[in-house]
Scaffold this motif. Sequence first.
Motif, mmCIF file in Angstrom:
data_model
loop_
_atom_site.group_PDB
_atom_site.id
_atom_site.type_symbol
_atom_site.label_atom_id
_atom_site.label_comp_id
_atom_site.label_asym_id
_atom_site.label_seq_id
_atom_site.Cartn_x
_atom_site.Cartn_y
_atom_site.Cartn_z
ATOM 1 N N UNK A 1 0.809 -1.209 0.000
ATOM 2 C CA UNK A 1 0.000 0.000 0.000
ATOM 3 C C UNK A 1 0.842 1.260 0.000
ATOM 4 N N UNK A 2 0.255 2.361 0.464
ATOM 5 C CA UNK A 2 0.934 3.657 0.451
ATOM 6 C C UNK A 2 1.276 4.143 1.857
ATOM 7 N N UNK A 3 0.876 3.407 2.866
ATOM 8 C CA UNK A 3 1.185 3.811 4.228
ATOM 9 C C UNK A 3 0.424 5.064 4.642
ATOM 10 N N UNK A 4 0.797 5.615 5.752
ATOM 11 C CA UNK A 4 0.170 6.837 6.249
ATOM 12 C C UNK A 4 1.222 7.662 6.971
ATOM 13 N N UNK A 5 1.053 8.972 6.984
ATOM 14 C CA UNK A 5 2.087 9.877 7.487
ATOM 15 C C UNK A 5 1.679 10.509 8.819
ATOM 16 N N UNK A 6 2.678 10.715 9.678
ATOM 17 C CA UNK A 6 2.499 11.428 10.937
ATOM 18 C C UNK A 6 3.877 11.919 11.354
ATOM 19 N N UNK A 7 4.077 13.220 11.540
ATOM 20 C CA UNK A 7 5.424 13.727 11.873
ATOM 21 C C UNK A 7 5.866 13.382 13.292
ATOM 22 N N UNK A 8 4.966 12.892 14.125
ATOM 23 C CA UNK A 8 5.327 12.592 15.523
ATOM 24 C C UNK A 8 4.524 11.396 16.007
ATOM 25 N N UNK A 9 4.935 10.210 15.556
ATOM 26 C CA UNK A 9 4.208 9.002 15.939
ATOM 27 C C UNK A 9 4.269 8.766 17.447
ATOM 28 N N UNK A 10 3.153 8.328 17.993
ATOM 29 C CA UNK A 10 3.072 7.863 19.385
ATOM 30 C C UNK A 10 2.473 6.466 19.346
ATOM 31 N N UNK A 11 2.531 5.773 20.470
ATOM 32 C CA UNK A 11 1.927 4.445 20.526
ATOM 33 C C UNK A 11 0.439 4.535 20.195
ATOM 34 N N UNK A 12 -0.223 5.537 20.715
ATOM 35 C CA UNK A 12 -1.659 5.685 20.470
ATOM 36 C C UNK A 12 -1.966 5.964 19.006
ATOM 37 N N UNK A 13 -1.160 6.814 18.377
ATOM 38 C CA UNK A 13 -1.426 7.127 16.972
ATOM 39 C C UNK A 13 -1.099 5.950 16.064
#
Length: 283
Positions: free
Chosen positions: A250-262
């Motif tokens: 797939x294409x994945x998903x982006x987050x500039x500051x991953x946390x366990x919850x995210x």
Amino acid sequence: MNLAGKAVVVTGAGRGLGAAYARLAAAEGAAVLVNDVDADLADGVVAEIRAAGGTAAGFAGSVADWDAAGAIIGACVEAFGAIDGLVNNAGIFRLANPAEQDPDEFRAVLEVNVLGTAYCGLHAIRAMLPRGSGSIVNVTSGSHAGSAAMGAYGASKGAVASLTYCWAADLAGSGVRVNAVSPNAHTRMADAYEAYLGAAAQGQNVAKPPAQNAPAVVYLLSDAAAGLHGQIVRIDGDELSMVAHPTVQGHGTLNPAWTVSSVAAAFAAGEVGPLSPVGLHRA
């Protein structure tokens, strides 16, 4: 005579798949160095090849030893003047539940299947590069995608697949090609697998003789396969197919500051990509 004028080493060629590869390579015109840890088995295959009008020599030695691996490749050069092809077939097979795995057996599988492939390949590459040509055919297995009781064996064959990809990247443009085969045949290994798993595995490989796998190996050794590099060819009875390289799904998903919850939320929302089933599956 697809291999006329070529000198080829086949490791673990005293019986089974290796012997089948050696016989057909010789029948297709190659001078074949038949290697096995058992000198009598190697000599027996050499005698068969010579009786059929082919050219062969035997050399006993363990691929898992660096110096012995070098001697195997050197014996081919000494006997036939060069090395044009190598089939890294030598391997051992052990089955175990992880809770009962013997560490010495695990190590032995990795030493023969991974280090043996690497050692022979490294010596062969060093002999092939100055000539600007050569073909290495490694032997992997569908078990590297996941198979019960095959932790050691599957891990070793996964390493062989990765080694094939890496060497292909290293040798791009050099004239030396590296590919792999994933064979399936009724051999002593299949018998051991069926005996261990019982009725769940009985008869899986009965109609798949080792010789059925040999033409694909000879093709990869030949100049006809000049366009193949870094590929895994699968032979399963009467079916010839390709095994895909590891891919990002797939294409994945982006987050500039991953946390366990995210991360958990991304999985829950199905944003990360599809999950892969365990085992070898058709795309």
